[in-house]
Design a protein around this motif. Structure first.
Motif, short mmCIF file in Angstrom:
data_model
loop_
_atom_site.label_atom_id
_atom_site.label_comp_id
_atom_site.label_asym_id
_atom_site.label_seq_id
_atom_site.Cartn_x
_atom_site.Cartn_y
_atom_site.Cartn_z
N UNK A 217 0.84 -1.17 0.00
CA UNK A 217 0.00 0.00 0.00
C UNK A 217 0.90 1.25 0.00
N UNK A 218 0.53 2.23 -0.78
CA UNK A 218 1.33 3.45 -0.86
C UNK A 218 0.96 4.41 0.27
N UNK A 219 1.81 5.39 0.50
CA UNK A 219 1.69 6.29 1.65
C UNK A 219 0.36 7.06 1.65
N UNK A 220 -0.08 7.54 0.50
CA UNK A 220 -1.33 8.28 0.43
C UNK A 220 -2.53 7.43 0.79
N UNK A 221 -2.51 6.19 0.36
CA UNK A 221 -3.61 5.28 0.65
C UNK A 221 -3.67 4.95 2.15
N UNK A 222 -2.52 4.70 2.77
CA UNK A 222 -2.49 4.43 4.21
C UNK A 222 -2.98 5.67 4.97
N UNK A 223 -2.51 6.83 4.58
CA UNK A 223 -2.91 8.07 5.25
C UNK A 223 -4.41 8.27 5.16
N UNK A 224 -4.98 8.06 3.99
CA UNK A 224 -6.42 8.25 3.81
C UNK A 224 -7.22 7.25 4.63
N UNK A 225 -6.85 5.98 4.57
CA UNK A 225 -7.59 4.94 5.31
C UNK A 225 -7.47 5.10 6.82
N UNK A 226 -6.31 5.54 7.29
CA UNK A 226 -6.09 5.70 8.73
C UNK A 226 -6.58 7.04 9.25
N UNK A 227 -6.84 7.98 8.35
CA UNK A 227 -7.31 9.29 8.77
C UNK A 227 -6.22 10.18 9.33
N UNK A 228 -5.00 10.03 8.83
CA UNK A 228 -3.89 10.87 9.27
C UNK A 228 -3.24 11.51 8.05
N UNK A 229 -2.33 12.41 8.28
CA UNK A 229 -1.63 13.06 7.17
C UNK A 229 -0.44 12.21 6.73
#
Length: 169
Positions: free
Chosen positions: A1-13
């Motif tokens: 998973x790429x950084x943007x996808x993890x950030x979006x799913x986890x609700x963090x920047x």
């Protein structure tokens, strides 16, 4: 998973993810193009990191606690002692802030209740009336080095404006 996808799913920047990586709380591999690639459990791990930070734990303690919370290993020696110590520190902060709030409540009472014996006279026509001597007693309150402190400071009507309580100026 790429950084943007993890950030979006986890609700963090994305910046938070980079910080977690820097603190050795979250790991990622790099693709041939240098992009971060996170494992499938990264979103769950980030959410746990957020919960531990929300509990007031430092990065060092999160690093110690996280593997145990994620069922990745045994608790290190002193695991519970560190958490109990952290809880005691937070209790002290709560007590300090409660004392500061009580002092603020006293100041609010003095400044808003005209029948209060230490009530300051209102500002009239842009010029502060000279308050009675009793109105120039003030509780100086604050937090210094993690400890609440307060003391009574007395000023007199002839004191320079900078030394008078803020509500008497």
């Amino acid at each position: 998973m790429r950084i943007g996808e993890v950030a979006e799913r986890a609700g963090v920047s994305v910046r938070a993810l980079r910080y977690y990586e820097e603190q050795r709380l979250l790991g990622a591999t790099r693709t041939g193009g240098g992009q971060r690639q996170y494992p499938d459990g990264a979103v769950e791990r980030v959410r746990m990191i957020q919960q531990l930070y929300a509990a007031g734990l430092s990065s060092r303690l999160v690093r110690e606690v996280l593997p145990r919370c994620m069922n990745e290993g045994d608790a290190p020696h002193g695991f519970t002692d560190n958490l109990v110590t952290e809880r005691a520190r937070i209790d002290r902060q709560i007590n300090d802030l409660t004392a500061v709030r009580a002092r603020l409540d006293e100041i609010i009472a003095v400044t808003t209740d005209p029948s209060h014996p230490d009530h300051c006279h209102p500002v009239r026509a842009g010029v502060a009336a000279v308050p009675p001597e009793s109105a120039c007693r003030t509780l100086v309150t604050g937090v210094r080095e993690g400890r609440a402190h307060s003391k009574v400071r007395t000023t007199h009507p002839w004191s320079p404006p900078a030394l008078k309580p803020w509500w008497c100026r």
